[in-house]
Design an enzyme around this catalytic site. Structure first.
Site, PDB file in Angstrom:
ATOM      1  N   GLY A  37     100.817  -0.358 -27.104  1.00  0.00           N
ATOM      2  CA  GLY A  37     100.403  -0.405 -25.702  1.00  0.00           C
ATOM      3  C   GLY A  37     101.447   0.213 -24.798  1.00  0.00           C
ATOM      4  CD  GLN A  52      93.225 -14.439 -10.783  1.00  0.00           C
ATOM      5  OE1 GLN A  52      93.648 -13.291 -10.822  1.00  0.00           O
ATOM      6  NE2 GLN A  52      93.964 -15.445 -10.388  1.00  0.00           N
ATOM      7  NE  ARG A  97      97.507 -11.991 -12.740  1.00  0.00           N
ATOM      8  CZ  ARG A  97      97.374 -11.092 -11.767  1.00  0.00           C
ATOM      9  NH1 ARG A  97      98.308 -10.972 -10.826  1.00  0.00           N
ATOM     10  NH2 ARG A  97      96.318 -10.303 -11.713  1.00  0.00           N
ATOM     11  CG  HIS A 153      90.477 -10.070  -7.278  1.00  0.00           C
ATOM     12  ND1 HIS A 153      90.003  -9.896  -6.003  1.00  0.00           N
ATOM     13  CD2 HIS A 153      91.791  -9.723  -7.245  1.00  0.00           C
ATOM     14  CE1 HIS A 153      90.991  -9.460  -5.237  1.00  0.00           C
ATOM     15  NE2 HIS A 153      92.075  -9.349  -5.963  1.00  0.00           N
ATOM     16  CG  LEU A 193     101.804  -5.029 -11.066  1.00  0.00           C
ATOM     17  CD1 LEU A 193     101.845  -4.189  -9.790  1.00  0.00           C
ATOM     18  CD2 LEU A 193     101.549  -4.120 -12.268  1.00  0.00           C
ATOM     19  CG  PHE A 231      99.415 -10.234  -2.566  1.00  0.00           C
ATOM     20  CD1 PHE A 231      99.698  -9.014  -1.988  1.00  0.00           C
ATOM     21  CD2 PHE A 231      98.438 -10.285  -3.560  1.00  0.00           C
ATOM     22  CE1 PHE A 231      99.039  -7.862  -2.385  1.00  0.00           C
ATOM     23  CE2 PHE A 231      97.778  -9.136  -3.953  1.00  0.00           C
ATOM     24  CZ  PHE A 231      98.068  -7.917  -3.374  1.00  0.00           C
ATOM     25  NE  ARG A 283      94.222 -12.256  -6.798  1.00  0.00           N
ATOM     26  CZ  ARG A 283      94.872 -11.310  -7.443  1.00  0.00           C
ATOM     27  NH1 ARG A 283      94.862 -11.278  -8.768  1.00  0.00           N
ATOM     28  NH2 ARG A 283      95.516 -10.376  -6.789  1.00  0.00           N
ATOM     29  CD  GLU A 290      95.324 -12.091  -3.329  1.00  0.00           C
ATOM     30  OE1 GLU A 290      94.601 -12.361  -4.303  1.00  0.00           O
ATOM     31  OE2 GLU A 290      96.434 -12.599  -3.147  1.00  0.00           O
ATOM     32  CD  GLU A 319      95.189  -8.971 -17.962  1.00  0.00           C
ATOM     33  OE1 GLU A 319      95.533  -7.960 -17.316  1.00  0.00           O
ATOM     34  OE2 GLU A 319      94.048  -9.463 -17.903  1.00  0.00           O
ATOM     35  CG  LEU A 376      90.630  -5.491  -7.329  1.00  0.00           C
ATOM     36  CD1 LEU A 376      90.000  -6.803  -7.755  1.00  0.00           C
ATOM     37  CD2 LEU A 376      92.076  -5.439  -7.783  1.00  0.00           C
ATOM     38  CG  HIS A 430      91.381  -9.419 -11.444  1.00  0.00           C
ATOM     39  ND1 HIS A 430      91.318  -8.045 -11.320  1.00  0.00           N
ATOM     40  CD2 HIS A 430      92.613  -9.778 -11.011  1.00  0.00           C
ATOM     41  CE1 HIS A 430      92.474  -7.601 -10.845  1.00  0.00           C
ATOM     42  NE2 HIS A 430      93.274  -8.628 -10.667  1.00  0.00           N
TER      43      HIS A 430
END
Ligand SMILES: Cc1cc2nc3c(=O)[nH]c(=O)nc-3n(C[C@H](O)[C@H](O)[C@H](O)COP(=O)(O)OP(=O)(O)OC[C@H]3O[C@@H](n4cnc5c(N)ncnc54)[C@H](O)[C@@H]3O)c2cc1C
Length: 578
Positions: free
Chosen positions: A11, A235, A393, A237, A399, A115, A281, A250, A382, A247, A351
């Site tokens: 990855g 979750q 979260r 979003h 990030l 946020f 969220r 936020e 993730e 998306l 999300h």
């Protein structure tokens, strides 16, 4: 074909590349990615990365850690959250030093914005904690890290899809991968392997996730007997584009955007009087669904298409252009509207998976409550569960998780490769992968994979979505089990070796079916509501019974469950109010 490295990273999102950067300084390192590295989903991350820099107003890593714990409805391992919040500050400055073009304050420091769930002084009011590069923060992180990896001489194997993990007596030996351009199977032998394969939002019909987010890493681990942690927590979003799920960051609410119902009312005032639209969220998504169910939604084409508005018209063209340019473009492209003039029609979209491969704070895979390790095996990002996100979260903490734990895992791997002997990959390591491909390609007849994919996504969306009940989830488990049986009969219609995307999608479907089963069983089992897991039949959080992590093991057609303690050493669990 066989390749030998010290370290293999599966990855090339933010987490994989950060780990690669660290480990490659000391060891021969390869990164395998099924997509071209900078096309990884991290590149789609919009809003920001959190760190208590205190550049715009007072902030403190302890406040950040507390918000993370409370946002995660106390299922967060608290020392891990504290460590993340403390290391966040240096991590962001390291990114800056590596060339990341953050937005700036007038006096030249990294600018910060609000946020959801991020507050000052343990919940008093929203705080500006998210560092950002317009609404392209993830894109910038990915580009920065990729350049640095190239500089460090990391070997990239682009468009290689990993199919299996080779283990030997609790020790990791390497991975097996399919080269997309040739259809050839490759064996990568290594002392240490890190999974950084990202999310699995594609198990749901409406999602913000890229097509590649199919949970390959966790599924591969589950098939090799490694349990997955807290998979019931997924979750939604609050603000996906209605009907599409794309998306709307936020950051729009961080900059002052407001959610409104069909009476133009700012309904979040009733659900979260202090944080309003910037509540976590899980709460905002439920608030939207509650409004729609109570008849306060804006009427869509059909009753089930009702939605709410995200109003950014008062922010002005200039702010939208300078701070949210991509969002403005999305609205124009997909909705034909200018957010400076019209409110954006939104609905919650699947999300982020809070659960995943269980790890410690060095990214080492830990398989039980006693701390038993699989030597040499790591997971981060993730696909992993440290757990710093608990049951829900906070925005911008993913990030951060990638960077902080990517770096820690990379450093630990670099030390690990200098100790002990390689496990050595067995000669039959490719058997499982070859049999899987043969089963999918050799048959003359069989059901179409696309229909199974669609049915799985609908089942998960409708029965294991925002609101959950015993009846619906029990049905979902049965349906997914039936789909897994039918999957054994599917066939790839394309028989070519080069770029056989039909075959690759079927492999991904197999992974998602396994993860859907684990998610549905874990959710059915947890008889309480906590964070993103919201049960109408058990509406309250139940700490005496359920303040524990789920560990779910795939056992052929079933899932076996055990539990793991939650670290609550810093803050006592309290009811969540915002
Ligand atoms: C639209 C969107 C916006 C977001 N915005 C934010 C935000 O502003 N702030 C925030 O904190 N979080 C945000 N998130 C969440 C965050 O971006 C992700 O959780 C995070 O980027 C995941 O990074 P990762 O390194 O774990 O994996 P990814 O970036 O998803 O990368 C996964 C990698 O694994 C590879 N891979 C997968 N399977 C295989 C396989 N079988 N073989 C080989 N390679 C494989 C892929 O090729 C890819 O390189 C957002 C998410 C989305 C979807």
């Amino acid at each position: 074909m066989k390749h030998t490295f010290d370290a293999i990273i599966v990855g090339s999102g933010g987490s994989g590349l950060y780990a690669a950067l660290e480990v490659s300084a000391k060891a021969k390192t390869a990164v395998l990615s099924k997509v071209y590295p900078v096309r990884s989903h991290t590149g789609a991350a919009q809003g920001g990365i959190s760190a208590a820099l205190g550049n715009v107003e007072a902030d403190d890593p302890r406040w950040h850690a507390f918000d993370t714990v409370k946002g995660g409805d106390y299922l967060v391992d608290q020392q891990a959250a504290m460590l993340m919040a403390e290391e966040a500050v240096q991590a962001v400055y390291d990114l800056e030093n590596r060339g990341l073009p953050f937005n700036r304050t007038p006096d030249g420091r990294i600018d910060q914005r609000r946020f959801g769930g991020h507050t000052r002084n343990f919940g008093e009011a929203p705080v500006r904690r998210a560092c950002y590069a317009a609404d392209r923060t993830g894109h910038m992180i990915l580009q920065t890290l990729y350049q640095q990896c190239i500089k460090n001489g990391v070997h990239f194997y682009d468009e290689y899809q990993v199919l299996d993990l080779a283990l030997k007596d609790n020790q990791c030996a390497g991975v097996v991968a399919l080269q997309l351009s040739t259809g050839e199977i490759h064996v990568f032998e290594a002392k240490t392997v890190l999974f950084a394969t990202g999310g699995f939002g594609r198990m749901f019909k409406i999602t913000s996730n890229a097509y590649a987010n199919t949970g390959d890493g966790p599924a591969i681990c589950a098939r090799r007997g490694i349990p997955l942690q807290d998979m019931e927590f997924f979750q939604f979003h609050p603000t996906g584009i209605k009907g599409l799920g794309i998306l709307i960051s936020e950051a729009v609410r961080g900059e002052g955007g407001i959610l409104r119902n069909n009476r133009n009312e700012r309904f979040m005032a009733r659900f979260a009087p202090t944080l309003l639209d910037l509540a976590p969220r899980d709460m905002v998504s439920r608030a939207i669904m509650t409004e729609i169910r109570s008849g306060n939604g804006i009427r869509g084409d059909r009753k089930i298409d009702d939605y709410v508005h995200l109003d950014a018209t008062h922010l002005g063209k200039e702010t939208l252009q300078s701070k949210l340019p991509d969002i403005t473009d999305f609205c124009k492209t997909y909705l034909g509207i200018d957010p400076a003039e019209n409110p954006i029609p939104v609905l919650p979209t699947a999300h982020y998976g809070m659960g995943g491969i269980p790890t410690d704070t060095h990214g080492r895979v830990v398989i039980d409550n006693k701390g038993t390790l699989i030597h040499g095996l790591y997971a981060v990002g993730e696909c992993a569960c440290v757990s710093v996100h608990g049951a829900n979260r906070l925005g911008t903490n993913s990030l951060l998780d990638l960077v902080v734990f990517g770096r820690r895992a990379g450093r630990h791997m670099a030390d690990y490769v200098n100790h002990g002997d390689p496990a050595g990959i067995a000669t039959d390591a490719t058997d499982f992968s070859r049999e899987w491909i043969t089963r999918l390609t050799a048959k003359k007849k069989g059901p179409h994979g696309g229909r199974i994919f669609d049915k799985m996504q609908r089942t998960m969306m409708e029965k294991v979505g925002i609101y959950r009940t015993e009846t619906h989830m029990a049905r979902a488990v049965g349906e997914i089990q039936t789909l897994r049986e039918r999957y054994m009969m599917v066939r790839a219609e394309d028989r070519r070796n080069a770029f056989n995307t039909d075959l690759l999608e079927l492999i991904e479907l197999g992974n998602l079916l396994d993860l859907s089963l684990i998610t549905a069983v874990s959710a059915l089992n947890r008889r309480e509501s906590r964070g993103a897991h919201s049960r109408e039949d058990y509406p309250d959080r139940d700490d005496p019974q359920w303040l524990k992590h789920t560990l779910a093991r795939l056992e052929k057609d079933d899932v076996g469950l055990t539990y793991k303690d939650v670290d609550v050493s810093l803050w006592k669990p309290k009811p969540r109010t915002y």
